[in-house]
Design a protein around this motif. Structure first.
Motif, mmCIF file in Angstrom:
data_model
loop_
_atom_site.group_PDB
_atom_site.id
_atom_site.type_symbol
_atom_site.label_atom_id
_atom_site.label_comp_id
_atom_site.label_asym_id
_atom_site.label_seq_id
_atom_site.Cartn_x
_atom_site.Cartn_y
_atom_site.Cartn_z
ATOM 1 N N ILE A 71 54.132 -15.776 -3.851
ATOM 2 C CA ILE A 71 53.169 -16.752 -4.337
ATOM 3 C C ILE A 71 52.218 -16.766 -3.227
ATOM 4 O O ILE A 71 52.490 -16.746 -2.206
ATOM 5 C CB ILE A 71 53.811 -18.219 -4.126
ATOM 6 N N LEU A 72 50.867 -16.468 -3.677
ATOM 7 C CA LEU A 72 49.747 -16.231 -2.938
ATOM 8 C C LEU A 72 48.716 -17.556 -3.373
ATOM 9 O O LEU A 72 48.773 -17.915 -4.626
ATOM 10 C CB LEU A 72 49.041 -14.807 -2.956
ATOM 11 N N ARG A 73 47.760 -17.590 -2.148
ATOM 12 C CA ARG A 73 46.608 -18.547 -2.533
ATOM 13 C C ARG A 73 45.180 -17.745 -2.506
ATOM 14 O O ARG A 73 45.141 -17.226 -1.403
ATOM 15 C CB ARG A 73 46.809 -19.848 -1.787
ATOM 16 N N CYS A 74 44.506 -17.914 -3.292
ATOM 17 C CA CYS A 74 43.303 -17.532 -3.415
ATOM 18 C C CYS A 74 42.259 -18.210 -2.232
ATOM 19 O O CYS A 74 42.235 -19.316 -2.199
ATOM 20 C CB CYS A 74 42.583 -17.477 -4.741
ATOM 21 N N THR A 114 43.699 -21.313 -5.877
ATOM 22 C CA THR A 114 44.484 -21.348 -6.717
ATOM 23 C C THR A 114 45.665 -20.620 -6.422
ATOM 24 O O THR A 114 45.685 -19.483 -5.707
ATOM 25 C CB THR A 114 43.999 -21.009 -8.200
ATOM 26 N N PHE A 115 46.921 -20.930 -6.544
ATOM 27 C CA PHE A 115 48.051 -20.364 -6.255
ATOM 28 C C PHE A 115 48.292 -19.355 -7.489
ATOM 29 O O PHE A 115 48.220 -19.673 -8.738
ATOM 30 C CB PHE A 115 49.346 -21.228 -6.246
ATOM 31 N N ALA A 142 59.903 -13.555 -11.621
ATOM 32 C CA ALA A 142 58.506 -14.110 -11.603
ATOM 33 C C ALA A 142 58.544 -15.435 -12.208
ATOM 34 O O ALA A 142 57.594 -16.285 -11.724
ATOM 35 C CB ALA A 142 57.879 -13.224 -12.627
ATOM 36 N N LYS A 143 59.628 -15.833 -12.950
ATOM 37 C CA LYS A 143 59.612 -16.887 -13.597
ATOM 38 C C LYS A 143 59.566 -18.264 -12.636
ATOM 39 O O LYS A 143 58.981 -19.096 -12.553
ATOM 40 C CB LYS A 143 60.655 -17.213 -14.536
ATOM 41 N N GLU A 144 60.507 -17.959 -11.844
ATOM 42 C CA GLU A 144 60.734 -18.878 -10.536
ATOM 43 C C GLU A 144 59.328 -18.923 -9.663
ATOM 44 O O GLU A 144 58.866 -20.036 -9.475
ATOM 45 C CB GLU A 144 61.987 -18.467 -9.650
ATOM 46 N N ILE A 183 57.035 -22.620 -9.372
ATOM 47 C CA ILE A 183 56.357 -23.217 -8.149
ATOM 48 C C ILE A 183 54.800 -23.112 -7.992
ATOM 49 O O ILE A 183 54.344 -24.087 -7.492
ATOM 50 C CB ILE A 183 57.112 -22.316 -7.067
ATOM 51 N N ALA A 184 54.325 -21.985 -8.381
ATOM 52 C CA ALA A 184 52.858 -21.940 -8.329
ATOM 53 C C ALA A 184 52.281 -22.930 -9.160
ATOM 54 O O ALA A 184 51.289 -23.678 -8.961
ATOM 55 C CB ALA A 184 52.562 -20.399 -8.717
ATOM 56 N N GLN A 185 53.047 -23.243 -10.586
ATOM 57 C CA GLN A 185 52.184 -24.256 -11.143
ATOM 58 C C GLN A 185 52.324 -25.608 -10.761
ATOM 59 O O GLN A 185 51.699 -26.505 -10.798
ATOM 60 C CB GLN A 185 52.968 -24.314 -12.585
ATOM 61 N N GLN A 186 53.507 -25.953 -9.930
ATOM 62 C CA GLN A 186 53.775 -27.254 -9.381
ATOM 63 C C GLN A 186 52.731 -27.463 -8.143
ATOM 64 O O GLN A 186 52.081 -28.401 -7.884
ATOM 65 C CB GLN A 186 55.065 -27.252 -8.828
#
Length: 87
Positions: free
Chosen positions: A7-10, A15-16, A49-51, A55-58
């Motif tokens: 998980i990365l943040r722009c 955006t994650f 990737a699903k996990e 988390i990125a959506q949260q």
């Protein structure tokens, strides 16, 4: 060998995103704004990737809620100060 995801943040749109862990290339492209960038911080990793997507959506939802809260507070402050100056 199974893939790992991160998980990365722009830095530009904040955006994650989820991206595959790469061994050689430490660059990635934001899926929202298309900005190419270096990996500065990894917010999580997983074998699925699903996990990571969940988390990125949260994280993106929380960020959106905070931004909405900030906008409401700024509007209320503006309206309050505007009422005081026009009485």
């Amino acid at each position: 060998m199974p893939q790992k995801f991160q998980i990365l943040r722009c830095y530009s749109c904040e955006t994650f995103n989820v991206d595959i862990v790469k061994k050689t290339n430490l660059k990635w492209q934001c899926k929202m704004c298309g900005e190419n960038q270096s990996i500065k911080n990894v917010y999580g990793t997983s074998d699925t990737a699903k996990e990571c997507r969940e988390i990125a959506q949260q994280l993106n939802q929380r960020r959106g809620e905070k931004m909405d809260e900030i906008q409401v507070n700024l509007c209320q402050k503006y309206l309050f100060s505007h009422q005081l100056t026009h009485k």
